[in-house]
Motif scaffolding. Structure first.
Motif, mmCIF file in Angstrom:
data_model
loop_
_atom_site.group_PDB
_atom_site.id
_atom_site.type_symbol
_atom_site.label_atom_id
_atom_site.label_comp_id
_atom_site.label_asym_id
_atom_site.label_seq_id
_atom_site.Cartn_x
_atom_site.Cartn_y
_atom_site.Cartn_z
ATOM 1 N N VAL A 56 4.701 1.429 6.145
ATOM 2 C CA VAL A 56 4.600 2.108 7.437
ATOM 3 C C VAL A 56 3.770 1.247 8.390
ATOM 4 N N LEU A 57 4.359 0.896 9.548
ATOM 5 C CA LEU A 57 3.653 0.038 10.499
ATOM 6 C C LEU A 57 4.235 0.212 11.892
ATOM 7 N N HIS A 58 3.356 0.229 12.877
ATOM 8 C CA HIS A 58 3.755 0.226 14.280
ATOM 9 C C HIS A 58 3.714 -1.226 14.742
ATOM 10 N N ALA A 59 4.858 -1.820 15.006
ATOM 11 C CA ALA A 59 4.884 -3.266 15.250
ATOM 12 C C ALA A 59 6.111 -3.661 16.041
ATOM 13 N N GLN A 60 5.988 -4.806 16.705
ATOM 14 C CA GLN A 60 7.120 -5.429 17.380
ATOM 15 C C GLN A 60 7.674 -6.509 16.460
ATOM 16 N N VAL A 61 8.884 -6.298 15.975
ATOM 17 C CA VAL A 61 9.519 -7.253 15.087
ATOM 18 C C VAL A 61 10.519 -8.071 15.898
ATOM 19 N N GLY A 62 10.347 -9.377 15.885
ATOM 20 C CA GLY A 62 11.246 -10.239 16.643
ATOM 21 C C GLY A 62 10.775 -10.406 18.070
ATOM 22 N N ILE A 90 6.890 14.349 -11.043
ATOM 23 C CA ILE A 90 7.442 13.025 -11.288
ATOM 24 C C ILE A 90 7.202 12.117 -10.087
ATOM 25 N N PRO A 91 6.598 10.949 -10.255
ATOM 26 C CA PRO A 91 6.465 9.992 -9.136
ATOM 27 C C PRO A 91 7.838 9.497 -8.698
ATOM 28 N N VAL A 92 8.070 9.493 -7.376
ATOM 29 C CA VAL A 92 9.367 9.036 -6.861
ATOM 30 C C VAL A 92 9.243 7.875 -5.889
ATOM 31 N N ALA A 93 8.064 7.702 -5.280
ATOM 32 C CA ALA A 93 7.935 6.660 -4.260
ATOM 33 C C ALA A 93 6.486 6.246 -4.104
ATOM 34 N N VAL A 94 6.310 5.045 -3.555
ATOM 35 C CA VAL A 94 5.004 4.559 -3.130
ATOM 36 C C VAL A 94 5.060 4.341 -1.628
ATOM 37 N N VAL A 95 4.111 4.942 -0.902
ATOM 38 C CA VAL A 95 4.052 4.800 0.550
ATOM 39 C C VAL A 95 2.785 4.033 0.908
ATOM 40 N N GLU A 96 2.965 2.907 1.612
ATOM 41 C CA GLU A 96 1.846 2.083 2.046
ATOM 42 C C GLU A 96 1.821 2.016 3.569
ATOM 43 N N GLY A 97 0.634 1.937 4.144
ATOM 44 C CA GLY A 97 0.559 1.903 5.595
ATOM 45 C C GLY A 97 -0.715 1.290 6.122
ATOM 46 N N LEU A 98 -0.674 0.937 7.410
ATOM 47 C CA LEU A 98 -1.803 0.322 8.104
ATOM 48 C C LEU A 98 -1.744 0.730 9.569
ATOM 49 N N ALA A 122 0.347 6.818 11.095
ATOM 50 C CA ALA A 122 -0.235 5.524 11.444
ATOM 51 C C ALA A 122 -0.558 5.504 12.927
ATOM 52 N N CYS A 123 -1.605 4.791 13.301
ATOM 53 C CA CYS A 123 -1.968 4.624 14.705
ATOM 54 C C CYS A 123 -1.201 3.448 15.301
ATOM 55 N N TRP A 132 11.113 -0.335 5.418
ATOM 56 C CA TRP A 132 10.058 -0.468 6.419
ATOM 57 C C TRP A 132 10.234 0.624 7.467
ATOM 58 N N ALA A 133 9.239 1.510 7.539
ATOM 59 C CA ALA A 133 9.246 2.604 8.515
ATOM 60 C C ALA A 133 8.446 2.144 9.734
ATOM 61 N N LEU A 134 9.148 1.682 10.749
ATOM 62 C CA LEU A 134 8.513 1.082 11.911
ATOM 63 C C LEU A 134 8.378 2.073 13.064
ATOM 64 N N GLY A 135 7.532 1.710 14.006
ATOM 65 C CA GLY A 135 7.433 2.367 15.295
ATOM 66 C C GLY A 135 7.214 1.315 16.353
ATOM 67 N N HIS A 136 7.330 1.685 17.612
ATOM 68 C CA HIS A 136 7.032 0.872 18.805
ATOM 69 C C HIS A 136 8.255 0.695 19.699
ATOM 70 N N VAL A 137 9.391 0.287 19.164
ATOM 71 C CA VAL A 137 10.602 0.147 19.971
ATOM 72 C C VAL A 137 11.260 1.521 20.083
ATOM 73 N N HIS A 138 11.558 1.954 21.296
ATOM 74 C CA HIS A 138 12.030 3.314 21.517
ATOM 75 C C HIS A 138 13.527 3.482 21.303
ATOM 76 N N GLN A 139 14.221 2.417 21.024
ATOM 77 C CA GLN A 139 15.656 2.501 20.776
ATOM 78 C C GLN A 139 15.889 2.534 19.272
ATOM 79 N N ARG A 140 16.608 3.559 18.809
ATOM 80 C CA ARG A 140 16.867 3.691 17.379
ATOM 81 C C ARG A 140 17.719 2.539 16.892
ATOM 82 N N GLY A 141 17.383 1.989 15.715
ATOM 83 C CA GLY A 141 18.187 0.896 15.209
ATOM 84 C C GLY A 141 17.728 0.370 13.866
ATOM 85 N N VAL A 142 18.613 -0.353 13.235
ATOM 86 C CA VAL A 142 18.364 -0.967 11.936
ATOM 87 C C VAL A 142 18.331 -2.479 12.127
#
Length: 481
Positions: free
Chosen positions: A178-184, A143-151, A105-106, A208-218
């Protein structure tokens, strides 16, 4: 934020598989911490991010991942160098040739409108569109195991809530978004594709596979997991600690998340309490103790860049150690120590480079049965970053205001259940320049007139005062002065 290894609750899918999640590679971004007089170490720093990316690709293959997610900011700038593009392509080729599908994702640093057109992805790798959410089924064998969606982000200034465009279809499979976003809160990271956690929870996805915040966390655990994997490779002391991504195992529909560490060079601040570590009665013994401390960090396959933070025990004066007292009194003691501690390190594969040495005030002992909360730790971290900028001549009065302004906003937004940081509280603070500065900042006004004529000593004092005042507010201990 911290990733813990823990099984989640039962999900819809019952097929077992694993996948790798990373983000914020920032290929081409400069690593900081060395000057030009150390060319070999500087070269290895330049290559560190590419080495880490190659390790991550091999980890995906060796772990038999069903797919690998790269959630934005893969490049540090819109027009990446040839070397950065080759590094990404080579990693994707390693993964796809090893049977691992790759989904990219970009982000805001590498938006779709500036994505390199001459970058043909290998078969088995896909870059998500910025026009619509795309969805793919992933197979394990037949065998299908997952659906991956992204933007993807279309531009570098994406302000829309892209998360609201996701809605998981109920296919009976584990669903990944999959999304590169600021949550919160966005005070410290910028409002790029801002979203509320509730938007993600309501989407119907399992992860949700996120990006943008450089600190690892849930951010949310189970139904769905909402995860930031952290940075791939630290760039400076501001990105201290392990870098890499997260490995996600899905068994009988339940997800387990654990860190993957692949960084080639690790940055860290190392606190040294003299009476506990340096017990020598001579300067020679003191230096030997520091050399043993340096060598204790040595690790195959990884270099280290450390900043030593020296302090005495809370109850002891600076001259408690005779050896330290002699060394402290001599001009140029830092340069002498650094020369000794760095000797021979540049030629080593497992180097431990002492980037700098700082003196800090005595370490305060916590009250019995108490520990600093997350906001108190954040105050201390912000203040330390500002001190480092001041020491490196990078901090001016104007940048001091802007740096702490964002931090105040962040703390105030985060502290509603922990401490009262309302503007009405500022009148209770002791008088002083830092008090006036904080009052102005909290009211949303510029504090620049207060700092325009301040020198380095005044700026350092302001940082110390601000840290103490904010910490006192968090403890609820402020009193009229």
């Amino acid at each position: 934020m911290e990733v813990r290894s823990e099984w989640g609750e039962e999900s819809r899918s019952s097929r077992d598989f694993a996948f790798l999640h990373c983000a914020d590679l920032h290929l081409d971004a400069p690593l900081k911490g060395l000057r030009g007089e150390h060319p070999e170490l500087a070269r290895r720093l330049r290559l560190a991010r590419r080495v880490a990316l190659e390790r991550l690709a091999r980890r995906a293959v060796e772990g038999r991942a069903a797919f690998w997610i790269l959630a934005g900011d893969l490049f540090d700038r819109p027009e990446p160098s040839l070397g950065a593009r080759r590094a990404l392509l080579q990693a994707l080729e390693v993964a796809t040739e090893g049977g691992v599908r790759c989904f990219l994702a970009c982000g805001n640093h590498d938006p779709a409108e500036h994505w390199p057109r001459d970058l043909p992805l290998p078969p088995g790798a896909h870059l998500f569109s910025a026009e619509r959410v795309e969805s793919f089924e992933v197979l394990k064998g037949e065998i299908p195991v997952a659906v991956v969606e992204g933007l993807s982000h279309l531009s570098s200034g994406e302000e829309a809530n892209l998360a609201r465009r996701f809605r998981a279809a109920d296919r009976g499979l584990f669903s990944v978004a999959v999304l590169h976003a600021q949550v919160g809160d966005s005070a410290r990271h910028g409002p790029y594709a801002p979203a509320a956690l509730d938007d993600l929870v309501a989407s119907g996805h399992d992860y949700w596979a996120l990006g943008h915040v450089h600190q690892r966390g849930v951010l949310h655990r189970e139904q769905p997991w909402v995860v930031y994997p952290g940075f791939l490779q630290g760039r400076s002391l501001r990105e201290s600690g392990p870098g890499g991504g997260v490995w996600v195992e899905v068994k009988k529909g339940a997800a387990r998340v654990r860190p993957v560490e692949v960084d080639a060079v690790r940055f860290e601040r190392c606190r040294v309490v003299l009476e506990e570590t340096l017990r020598g009665e001579s300067e020679h013994q003191l230096v030997e103790s520091l050399l043993r401390l340096r060598d204790s960090r040595r690790e195959a396959g990884r270099g280290w860049i450390l900043r030593l933070l020296l302090s005495t025990a809370p109850e002891g004066p600076r001259d408690r150690s005779p050896a330290w007292s002699q060394l402290w009194a001599r001009p140029g003691w830092r340069e002498e120590l650094l020369e000794i501690l760095r000797e021979g390190e540049e030629a080593r594969e497992d180097f431990v480079w002492i980037e700098g040495i700082e003196w800090q005030d005595a370490v305060a002992s916590p009250s019995p049965g108490t520990a600093p909360g997350p906001l108190a730790k954040e105050v201390a971290r912000i203040a330390q970053e500002l001190r480092e900028e001041l020491s490196s001549n990078a901090l001016t009065s104007s940048s001091l205001v802007s740096s702490f302004q964002g931090s105040l906003d962040y703390l105030e937004a985060s502290a509603s259940s922990t401490a009262d940081l309302r503007a009405t509280e500022w009148d209770r603070l002791p008088p002083g320049a830092a008090r006036r500065w904080l009052m102005e900042s909290s009211a949303g006004r510029s504090a620049q007139p207060l700092l325009r004529d301040w020198g380095r000593d005044e700026l350092r004092q302001a940082i110390d005062e601000a840290e103490a005042l904010l910490a006192a507010l968090l403890r609820g201990e402020t009193e009229a002065g």
